[in-house]
Design a protein around this motif. Structure first.
Motif, PDB file in Angstrom:
ATOM      1  N   ILE A 123      94.433  46.245  21.686  1.00  0.00           N
ATOM      2  CA  ILE A 123      95.431  46.599  20.676  1.00  0.00           C
ATOM      3  C   ILE A 123      96.087  45.329  20.144  1.00  0.00           C
ATOM      4  O   ILE A 123      96.245  45.154  18.940  1.00  0.00           O
ATOM      5  CB  ILE A 123      96.485  47.572  21.250  1.00  0.00           C
ATOM      6  CG1 ILE A 123      95.821  48.884  21.690  1.00  0.00           C
ATOM      7  CG2 ILE A 123      97.610  47.815  20.255  1.00  0.00           C
ATOM      8  CD1 ILE A 123      95.136  49.668  20.588  1.00  0.00           C
ATOM      9  N   ARG A 124      96.446  44.439  21.039  1.00  0.00           N
ATOM     10  CA  ARG A 124      97.103  43.197  20.617  1.00  0.00           C
ATOM     11  C   ARG A 124      96.160  42.367  19.736  1.00  0.00           C
ATOM     12  O   ARG A 124      96.595  41.756  18.769  1.00  0.00           O
ATOM     13  CB  ARG A 124      97.556  42.418  21.839  1.00  0.00           C
ATOM     14  CG  ARG A 124      98.586  43.235  22.658  1.00  0.00           C
ATOM     15  CD  ARG A 124      99.189  42.462  23.779  1.00  0.00           C
ATOM     16  NE  ARG A 124     100.198  41.518  23.356  1.00  0.00           N
ATOM     17  CZ  ARG A 124     101.389  41.839  22.854  1.00  0.00           C
ATOM     18  NH1 ARG A 124     101.715  43.089  22.703  1.00  0.00           N
ATOM     19  NH2 ARG A 124     102.238  40.902  22.513  1.00  0.00           N
ATOM     20  N   ALA A 147     101.468  54.239  15.150  1.00  0.00           N
ATOM     21  CA  ALA A 147     101.981  52.900  14.853  1.00  0.00           C
ATOM     22  C   ALA A 147     102.284  52.764  13.358  1.00  0.00           C
ATOM     23  O   ALA A 147     103.315  52.193  12.977  1.00  0.00           O
ATOM     24  CB  ALA A 147     100.975  51.836  15.298  1.00  0.00           C
ATOM     25  N   PRO A 164     103.139  42.218  17.620  1.00  0.00           N
ATOM     26  CA  PRO A 164     103.167  43.587  18.161  1.00  0.00           C
ATOM     27  C   PRO A 164     104.441  43.816  18.967  1.00  0.00           C
ATOM     28  O   PRO A 164     105.003  42.855  19.503  1.00  0.00           O
ATOM     29  CB  PRO A 164     101.946  43.644  19.079  1.00  0.00           C
ATOM     30  CG  PRO A 164     101.113  42.480  18.736  1.00  0.00           C
ATOM     31  CD  PRO A 164     102.015  41.451  18.123  1.00  0.00           C
ATOM     32  N   TRP A 212      95.975  43.936  16.131  1.00  0.00           N
ATOM     33  CA  TRP A 212      97.240  44.183  15.430  1.00  0.00           C
ATOM     34  C   TRP A 212      97.197  43.502  14.059  1.00  0.00           C
ATOM     35  O   TRP A 212      96.836  42.340  13.957  1.00  0.00           O
ATOM     36  CB  TRP A 212      98.394  43.609  16.261  1.00  0.00           C
ATOM     37  CG  TRP A 212      99.730  44.070  15.801  1.00  0.00           C
ATOM     38  CD1 TRP A 212     100.598  43.361  15.022  1.00  0.00           C
ATOM     39  CD2 TRP A 212     100.359  45.319  16.058  1.00  0.00           C
ATOM     40  NE1 TRP A 212     101.728  44.096  14.793  1.00  0.00           N
ATOM     41  CE2 TRP A 212     101.602  45.313  15.425  1.00  0.00           C
ATOM     42  CE3 TRP A 212      99.978  46.450  16.765  1.00  0.00           C
ATOM     43  CZ2 TRP A 212     102.477  46.387  15.472  1.00  0.00           C
ATOM     44  CZ3 TRP A 212     100.856  47.515  16.822  1.00  0.00           C
ATOM     45  CH2 TRP A 212     102.079  47.478  16.181  1.00  0.00           C
ATOM     46  N   TRP A 255     101.862  42.566   9.885  1.00  0.00           N
ATOM     47  CA  TRP A 255     102.896  43.406  10.504  1.00  0.00           C
ATOM     48  C   TRP A 255     103.805  42.593  11.398  1.00  0.00           C
ATOM     49  O   TRP A 255     104.748  43.096  11.959  1.00  0.00           O
ATOM     50  CB  TRP A 255     102.260  44.515  11.325  1.00  0.00           C
ATOM     51  CG  TRP A 255     101.718  45.657  10.541  1.00  0.00           C
ATOM     52  CD1 TRP A 255     101.367  45.671   9.215  1.00  0.00           C
ATOM     53  CD2 TRP A 255     101.424  46.964  11.039  1.00  0.00           C
ATOM     54  NE1 TRP A 255     100.875  46.897   8.860  1.00  0.00           N
ATOM     55  CE2 TRP A 255     100.907  47.709   9.970  1.00  0.00           C
ATOM     56  CE3 TRP A 255     101.539  47.568  12.272  1.00  0.00           C
ATOM     57  CZ2 TRP A 255     100.511  49.036  10.096  1.00  0.00           C
ATOM     58  CZ3 TRP A 255     101.154  48.873  12.422  1.00  0.00           C
ATOM     59  CH2 TRP A 255     100.652  49.609  11.327  1.00  0.00           C
ATOM     60  N   GLU A 298     100.310  49.221  23.588  1.00  0.00           N
ATOM     61  CA  GLU A 298     100.656  47.923  23.003  1.00  0.00           C
ATOM     62  C   GLU A 298     100.451  46.780  23.978  1.00  0.00           C
ATOM     63  O   GLU A 298     100.341  45.627  23.561  1.00  0.00           O
ATOM     64  CB  GLU A 298     102.089  47.966  22.480  1.00  0.00           C
ATOM     65  CG  GLU A 298     102.161  48.855  21.247  1.00  0.00           C
ATOM     66  CD  GLU A 298     103.529  49.426  20.948  1.00  0.00           C
ATOM     67  OE1 GLU A 298     104.491  49.186  21.722  1.00  0.00           O
ATOM     68  OE2 GLU A 298     103.630  50.140  19.941  1.00  0.00           O
TER      69      GLU A 298
END
Length: 84
Positions: free
Chosen positions: A70-71, A35, A81, A74, A78, A65
């Protein structure tokens, strides 16, 4: 590049939804590195002339993702996601 070579190896090894067949430490170790590399490439046009990942790695990235863990982790700076 070394990263491209490593991902090419993983591309040949993935047989299930995740790197080791089921969600594992391998996934949460490799995902942030890929990522980050993808983010660096997106912020520096021309740095990489092609995608880092093959179709299996790209599909794995999408599955990663979609995971709530993961979400939830994040980096906010950035932006959203991918896929959301």
């Amino acid at each position: 590049s070394c990263l491209r070579a490593e991902l090419a190896l993983w591309e040949t090894l993935i047989e299930g939804d995740f790197l080791a067949g089921a969600f594992s430490a391998a996934d949460v170790t490799l995902y942030p590195l890929v990522a980050l590399a993808r983010r660096i490439a997106s912020r520096n046009p021309g740095l990489m002339d092609e995608d880092l990942a093959g179709p299996r790695i790209a599909a794995w990235m999408a599955r990663m993702e979609a995971l709530p863990v993961i979400r939830a982790t994040w980096p906010p700076h950035w932006g959203a996601p991918p896929g959301g």
